[in-house]
Design an enzyme around this catalytic site. Structure first.
Site, mmCIF file in Angstrom:
data_model
loop_
_atom_site.group_PDB
_atom_site.id
_atom_site.type_symbol
_atom_site.label_atom_id
_atom_site.label_comp_id
_atom_site.label_asym_id
_atom_site.label_seq_id
_atom_site.Cartn_x
_atom_site.Cartn_y
_atom_site.Cartn_z
ATOM 1 C CB SER A 233 -0.896 0.012 1.234
ATOM 2 O OG SER A 233 -0.069 0.214 2.370
ATOM 3 C CE LYS A 234 -2.054 6.414 -3.229
ATOM 4 N NZ LYS A 234 -3.370 6.797 -3.088
ATOM 5 N NE ARG A 235 -1.281 2.609 5.855
ATOM 6 C CZ ARG A 235 -0.910 1.519 6.495
ATOM 7 N NH1 ARG A 235 0.015 1.560 7.400
ATOM 8 N NH2 ARG A 235 -1.490 0.372 6.226
#
Ligand code: GLU
Length: 481
Positions: free
Chosen positions: A255-257
């Site tokens: 994910s982007k995080r």
């Protein structure tokens, strides 16, 4: 004949996981002299993002993933955009109603809501309850026809056979068995007549004569529903292959995080398309050898579904950087200079010849991940107004009288011969250091700082050799004054 497809939904930018799915399809097709189709699955109009299809196609093109058929190249099985095929799905949906494997259902949103609440209260998993809801079976044929005549709002649902297990073979996961009771009577056609993903996906895979469905693991739970649809139509199944998820280092879903996830971000950071593709190919597949750097052609011949792993694949950004550097080292200096020169021009940096730029690349490419970093990391080659030294280093250098002495000796005895060979350079730096009682290291480090205003870089001899005697002397003089 092998025919595979990559079937993205235009709901946003191309994800790195989708790039890998597209790649595996394309490698598999190439390796089997087959055909790779691009099909745009835009049946869910609520998630449609204008421009997403174009962006996805552009990212795929950047990565060098080619399609033999698709909306951008045409083909005999088109149209390749599902929203242009809506009447086909309606026609096939009705075919199932006619052969008794699908039915009309007239439930309102409220009735469905109540059903769910009843099921929740009774502690059972929510599922369409064919026997208690308003559909062709509970209402009977006469009432159904009457409602249809009144154009009452309705959907078409698949009549999932009760109580039978669904078994299939997945080329990656092996035997898969799903309890039939867990499968809902899927909606095939919505009340507005639009198809759901399941119907459109299966109808198209059949009509486009897809032999192998290679897609992400997240679609595995949909596969039993697809198999029931193939059976309802009486069609032959394709081979299914579900490729593992891409994970963060902590094994959570990528994910982007944790870093970049969209292909456009990798493009913006300056990765070579071939390096990204090579790395992505290895996320979930290996050739069974130690080899890690593969040309596209090698990937095409080595790739096989048997060697795709079942386990989720960790996306390691450091490994990707390593891979990019491998490509940076392997790409010809001519090609790299062709890319770097316009970047230098953007920074208004000057240089005498393309040969000079190539030599800078040769010196620094081991030390950077991206070619563009050379612009910053090697700024002292392209400009004589150097970045200021940090205050601490500057005061250390200025107050070092031994250093000044050694520098004067170094400068006064400097000549082209000093830069003619490594040996001559070493002898001269040694003599200069000794003249003021400095150890070699205690002289070389400040000398590098004065010449480049940086603490690290290529070998000092190579650096100074490339800069040339006059520029080196000018920098030493500037410091001394
Ligand atoms: N449209 C689906 C997606 O966006 C494709 C699923 C499939 O390949 O069957 O990923």
């Amino acid at each position: 004949m092998v025919r595979v497809r990559f079937a993205p939904s235009p709901t946003g930018f191309l994800h790195i996981g989708s790039l890998r799915t597209a790649l595996y399809n394309s490698l598999f097709a190439k390796g089997h002299s087959g055909v790779c189709v691009l099909r745009i699955e835009d049946t869910d109009r609520t998630r449609f993002v204008p421009g997403a299809m174009e962006e996805q196609i552009e990212s795929l093109r950047w990565a060098g993933i080619e399609f033999d058929e698709g909306p951008h190249v045409g083909g005999q099985y088109g149209p390749y955009i599902q929203s242009e095929r809506f009447d086909i799905y309606a026609q096939y949906g009705m075919q199932l109603v006619e052969n008794g494997t699908a039915y009309h259902a007239f439930d309102t949103a409220e009735e469905l809501d109540n059903m769910r609440q009843r099921q929740q209260a009774a502690g059972i998993a929510p599922k369409y309850d064919r026997s208690s809801m308003r559909n062709q079976y509970t209402l009977g044929e006469h009432e159904t026809q009457r409602l249809l005549g009144e154009q009452a709002e309705h959907v078409i649902r698949l009549k999932v056979p009760l109580h039978s297990d669904i078994r299939f073979h997945d080329a990656v996961r092996g035997e898969v068995i799903v309890n039939g009771r867990e499968i809902d009577d899927q909606i095939l056609l919505k009340s507005d007549g639009f198809p759901t993903y399941h119907l459109a996906n299966v109808v198209d895979d059949h009509l486009m004569e897809i032999s192998h469905v290679i897609r992400a693991e997240e679609w595995l739970p949909s596969t039993p529903k697809h198999i029931l649809l193939y059976e309802a139509f009486g069609w032959e199944l394709p081979v299914f292959a579900h490729v593992p998820l891409l994970l963060n280092a902590d094994r959570s879903k990528m994910s982007k995080r944790h870093g970049d996830v969209m292909v456009k971000d990798f493009i913006a950071r300056g990765y070579f398309p071939d390096a990204l593709v090579n790395y992505v190919a290895l996320c979930g597949w290996n050739a069974g050898t130690e080899q890690e750097v593969f040309s596209r052609h090698e990937l095409e011949t080595a790739f096989s579904l048997e060697r795709v792993s079942k386990a989720g694949a960790i996306f390691d950004y450091k490994k990707l950087d390593w891979m990019n550097n491998e490509y940076l080292k392997a790409t010809s200096l001519d090609e790299l200079a062709g890319v770097l020169i316009p970047m230098l021009a953007e920074h208004k940096y000057e240089f005498t010849t393309a040969e000079f730029v190539k030599n800078v690349i040769r010196l620094l490419r081991d030390r950077v991940t991206f070619l563009s970093e050379i612009v910053e990391f090697g700024d002292y080659f392209f400009s004589d107004s150097l970045q200021p030294l940090d205050a601490e280093t500057e005061s250390q250098l200025i107050t070092n009288t031994q250093l000044k002495q050694a520098l004067q000796v170094f400068r006064d005895g400097f000549s082209e011969t000093v830069l003619a060979s490594h040996e001559a350079f070493t002898a001269h730096t040694q003599a200069s250091a000794q003249a003021s009682g400095l150890k070699m290291g205690a002289f070389l480090k400040p000398l590098r700082q004065i010449i480049t205003h940086r603490n690290v870089g290529a070998e000092l001899f190579d650096t100074m050799h490339l800069l040339g005697m006059n520029r080196c002397i000018a920098r030493i003089n500037a410091f001394l004054s």
